[in-house]
Scaffold this active site. Sequence first.
Site, PDB file in Angstrom:
ATOM      1  N   SER A 270       0.855  -1.197   0.000  1.00  0.00           N
ATOM      2  CA  SER A 270       0.000   0.000   0.000  1.00  0.00           C
ATOM      3  C   SER A 270       0.887   1.242   0.000  1.00  0.00           C
ATOM      4  O   SER A 270       1.608   1.471  -0.957  1.00  0.00           O
ATOM      5  CB  SER A 270      -0.938  -0.024   1.213  1.00  0.00           C
ATOM      6  N   THR A 271       0.881   2.026   1.063  1.00  0.00           N
ATOM      7  CA  THR A 271       1.661   3.256   1.127  1.00  0.00           C
ATOM      8  C   THR A 271       3.149   2.977   0.898  1.00  0.00           C
ATOM      9  O   THR A 271       3.746   2.173   1.595  1.00  0.00           O
ATOM     10  CB  THR A 271       1.486   3.926   2.501  1.00  0.00           C
TER      11      THR A 271
ATOM     12  N   HIS B 133      -2.696  -1.022  -3.289  1.00  0.00           N
ATOM     13  CA  HIS B 133      -3.852  -0.162  -3.031  1.00  0.00           C
ATOM     14  C   HIS B 133      -3.712   1.078  -3.905  1.00  0.00           C
ATOM     15  O   HIS B 133      -2.844   1.915  -3.668  1.00  0.00           O
ATOM     16  CB  HIS B 133      -3.905   0.243  -1.558  1.00  0.00           C
TER      17      HIS B 133
ATOM     18  N   MET C 123       0.083   1.083   5.104  1.00  0.00           N
ATOM     19  CA  MET C 123      -0.649   1.419   6.318  1.00  0.00           C
ATOM     20  C   MET C 123      -1.750   0.397   6.547  1.00  0.00           C
ATOM     21  O   MET C 123      -2.383  -0.065   5.605  1.00  0.00           O
ATOM     22  CB  MET C 123      -1.260   2.818   6.165  1.00  0.00           C
TER      23      MET C 123
ATOM     24  N   ASP D  54      -3.959  -4.999   5.979  1.00  0.00           N
ATOM     25  CA  ASP D  54      -4.367  -5.820   4.843  1.00  0.00           C
ATOM     26  C   ASP D  54      -3.224  -6.765   4.473  1.00  0.00           C
ATOM     27  O   ASP D  54      -2.073  -6.348   4.361  1.00  0.00           O
ATOM     28  CB  ASP D  54      -4.720  -4.932   3.651  1.00  0.00           C
TER      29      ASP D  54
END
Length: 381
Positions: free
Chosen positions: A199-200, A226, A320, A323
Amino acid sequence: MAIRVLVVDDSSFFRRRLTEIIAADPEMVVAGTANNGREAVEKALELKPDVITMDVEMPVMDGIQAVREILKTQRIPILMFSSLTHNGAKATLDALEAGATDFLPKKFEDIARDKADAIDLLRQRIKAVAKRRLSVKPATPAVTPPAPISRPVAAPIARTPASRAELLRTVDRLDSSESLDRPFKPTGKQYKIVAIGTSTGGPVALQTIITALPANFPLPILLVQHMPAAFTGAFAARLNTLAKIEVKEAADGDVLRPGVAYLAPGGKQMLLEGSETHCKIRIKEDDSPRITFKPSVDITFGSTAKVFQDKVLAVVLTGMGSDGRDGSRLLKQFGSRIWAQDEASSVVYGMPQAVTAAGLTDVEVGLADVASKLISEVGHG
């Protein structure tokens, strides 16, 4: 001490709105504002904020060049705001490659269904990237941050073990672990697929890994990042131009092929269907309010576990939240292996930490080492 934020945008309305959102959180304060990239560079030097929010398209100097200029002298996390268009996606990816930490859509309704949730997510994202500044010394930005040598990670011992048998299993795991100062040693395990979730900080992390793999990489790779729907096609195309292997945005019905990386399309879920010898990708619409992320690492990992069982090498990268933890748990139950990015090289040590804290991580690895370790572990054709 409150997180000090520099807000940069050529729209006075957006600057004011963002300032109100940030100022309403007691953990943050707006240190200043700027209406173009040149002013942002000057204010960054003057104010030394903890985080900068940056528009991509601005007069005088755009956000991409401003990111480059700021990071020449300071290591400040920069959160980009972008429009969800093809050009917006390309520009945002350029900004991330230049050193920006993360991005968010400019329209809050594109962040979450509920406005209050969108505002909360924005605040969380600023706080998450702010933590990164504390652990990184000022330096000239690089695409690949330095990372320590990877090391196996044993499951943590619970403060109060549920049973004597559980305690013995934990001790056995610790006793059988490699010494931390030993070099990485391939397990010799046979794999059929690699699955990577992030993600991030993920776009740069994935670019670092995928571009280092050889053209004859022997396995298909699933990528779950993401990312909004408008971005995934552009991101896959960018990786494909940079990598030796083929990279594509996954499409419904794609048959898995060795040496091809399939990026889950934004706004949908990527699942697998079939058998180990003939497996297809299924792309599904998902309106479930219980599933926060679309695409979701948990869903793709879980689907992969059902088809390939113990023959999956899964990697959880920077991001973050948590997940990937539940999907990793299912993979472990089938006998597959889980790697997690280490804290030192993670932009946000949320997703890898969640997997490691749950006792699911087999190997903890620095970003700079992931590709070479993958090649060593699965072979290279």
